[in-house]
Design a protein around this motif. Structure first.
Motif, PDB file in Angstrom:
ATOM      1  N   ALA A 109     -16.269 -10.302  15.544  1.00  0.00           N
ATOM      2  CA  ALA A 109     -14.855 -10.563  15.246  1.00  0.00           C
ATOM      3  C   ALA A 109     -14.759 -11.637  14.172  1.00  0.00           C
ATOM      4  N   THR A 110     -13.870 -11.420  13.239  1.00  0.00           N
ATOM      5  CA  THR A 110     -13.671 -12.409  12.193  1.00  0.00           C
ATOM      6  C   THR A 110     -12.202 -12.400  11.796  1.00  0.00           C
ATOM      7  N   GLY A 111     -11.844 -13.262  10.888  1.00  0.00           N
ATOM      8  CA  GLY A 111     -10.451 -13.331  10.469  1.00  0.00           C
ATOM      9  C   GLY A 111     -10.279 -14.381   9.409  1.00  0.00           C
ATOM     10  N   GLY A 112      -9.076 -14.512   8.903  1.00  0.00           N
ATOM     11  CA  GLY A 112      -8.842 -15.517   7.872  1.00  0.00           C
ATOM     12  C   GLY A 112      -7.456 -15.353   7.289  1.00  0.00           C
ATOM     13  N   ARG A 113      -7.265 -16.034   6.170  1.00  0.00           N
ATOM     14  CA  ARG A 113      -6.012 -15.922   5.437  1.00  0.00           C
ATOM     15  C   ARG A 113      -6.305 -15.270   4.113  1.00  0.00           C
ATOM     16  N   SER A 114      -5.466 -14.390   3.659  1.00  0.00           N
ATOM     17  CA  SER A 114      -5.614 -13.905   2.295  1.00  0.00           C
ATOM     18  C   SER A 114      -4.272 -13.733   1.623  1.00  0.00           C
ATOM     19  N   VAL A 115      -4.360 -13.680   0.316  1.00  0.00           N
ATOM     20  CA  VAL A 115      -3.173 -13.751  -0.524  1.00  0.00           C
ATOM     21  C   VAL A 115      -3.171 -12.560  -1.474  1.00  0.00           C
ATOM     22  N   ALA A 116      -2.008 -11.969  -1.676  1.00  0.00           N
ATOM     23  CA  ALA A 116      -1.869 -10.928  -2.696  1.00  0.00           C
ATOM     24  C   ALA A 116      -0.772 -11.349  -3.670  1.00  0.00           C
ATOM     25  N   ASP A 117      -0.985 -11.028  -4.921  1.00  0.00           N
ATOM     26  CA  ASP A 117       0.029 -11.313  -5.937  1.00  0.00           C
ATOM     27  C   ASP A 117       1.130 -10.264  -5.887  1.00  0.00           C
ATOM     28  N   VAL A 118       2.310 -10.706  -6.233  1.00  0.00           N
ATOM     29  CA  VAL A 118       3.464  -9.806  -6.286  1.00  0.00           C
ATOM     30  C   VAL A 118       4.044  -9.863  -7.691  1.00  0.00           C
ATOM     31  N   HIS A 119       4.332  -8.699  -8.248  1.00  0.00           N
ATOM     32  CA  HIS A 119       5.097  -8.657  -9.490  1.00  0.00           C
ATOM     33  C   HIS A 119       5.870  -7.350  -9.456  1.00  0.00           C
ATOM     34  N   GLU A 120       7.136  -7.454  -9.174  1.00  0.00           N
ATOM     35  CA  GLU A 120       7.927  -6.247  -8.952  1.00  0.00           C
ATOM     36  C   GLU A 120       9.228  -6.341  -9.730  1.00  0.00           C
ATOM     37  N   ILE A 121       9.626  -5.215 -10.285  1.00  0.00           N
ATOM     38  CA  ILE A 121      10.867  -5.197 -11.063  1.00  0.00           C
ATOM     39  C   ILE A 121      11.908  -4.351 -10.339  1.00  0.00           C
ATOM     40  N   PHE A 122      13.113  -4.896 -10.226  1.00  0.00           N
ATOM     41  CA  PHE A 122      14.258  -4.158  -9.680  1.00  0.00           C
ATOM     42  C   PHE A 122      15.218  -3.904 -10.831  1.00  0.00           C
ATOM     43  N   LYS A 123      15.696  -2.672 -10.926  1.00  0.00           N
ATOM     44  CA  LYS A 123      16.624  -2.360 -12.017  1.00  0.00           C
ATOM     45  C   LYS A 123      17.885  -1.717 -11.487  1.00  0.00           C
ATOM     46  N   ASP A 124      18.944  -1.839 -12.285  1.00  0.00           N
ATOM     47  CA  ASP A 124      20.205  -1.202 -11.930  1.00  0.00           C
ATOM     48  C   ASP A 124      20.023   0.301 -11.855  1.00  0.00           C
ATOM     49  N   ARG A 125      20.725   0.878 -10.897  1.00  0.00           N
ATOM     50  CA  ARG A 125      20.597   2.318 -10.705  1.00  0.00           C
ATOM     51  C   ARG A 125      21.045   3.103 -11.942  1.00  0.00           C
TER      52      ARG A 125
END
Ligand SMILES: [Zn+2]
Length: 184
Positions: free
Chosen positions: A85-101
């Protein structure tokens, strides 16, 4: 065995952006702890209550919103070498664009998420980043040598298992230095 969303799917994390959109270029920092539905990949799963910490900056564009930053998760899993058994913390980058419909049809907005009324839903973005943050083949330790290193040596970056014994070095093992005789 990727059952990322299951029946419940990502939570709705709706953020109002009317204020932010008054002027393009405005930024707003956003920290949120989000409880996700159980998320699991091949080698690991979100720990405990499945919480993700989102640390994002929202920035207004003339025709939408950019969300960028990180999502941090705590995970549990089994080591790919020793199966412990193991475990930890990890991080992912986010880069997301929201646009008008309105320009949903345009090529430029391909892949962009919709701005819905005066808000955006960050739930799917945080959920997807949490899935990406989970390690597929975790290790309990970078130097883990597996369950039975003497019988089944596992290659580690520090010490390749395939390295053959060089007979020239074997001679060194035979040498004995008798410190006691020195200087007498
Ligand atoms: Zn291990």
């Amino acid at each position: 065995m990727v059952e990322a969303s299951g029946a419940t799917g990502p939570p709705v994390v709706r953020i109002g952006v009317a204020e932010l959109r008054r002027r393009p270029g405005q930024r707003r920092e956003l920290r949120r702890e989000v409880d996700l539905a159980p998320v699991e990949v091949a080698g690991s799963a979100l720990a405990g209550d499945g919480r993700a910490e989102a640390d994002l900056v929202l920035e207004s564009l003339s025709d939408g919103i950019v969300a960028s930053g990180t999502v941090t998760v705590e995970w549990v899993g089994s080591c790919r070498r020793c199966l412990g058994a193991t475990g930890g913390r990890s991080v992912a980058d986010v880069h997301e664009i929201f646009k008008d419909r309105a320009d949903e049809q345009g090529d430029a907005s391909a892949g962009a998420l919709p701005v819905e009324g005066d808000g955006v839903d960050l739930g799917p973005v945080i959920h997807d980043a949490a899935v990406l943050a989970l390690p597929l083949a975790p290790l309990c330790d970078p130097g883990c040598r597996g369950p039975v290193p003497d019988v089944l040596p596992v290659a580690t970056p520090e010490e390749p298992a395939e390295r053959p014994m060089d007979p020239r070095w074997a001679a060194l093992d035979e040498l004995r230095f008798d410190e006691g005789d020195r200087g007498s």
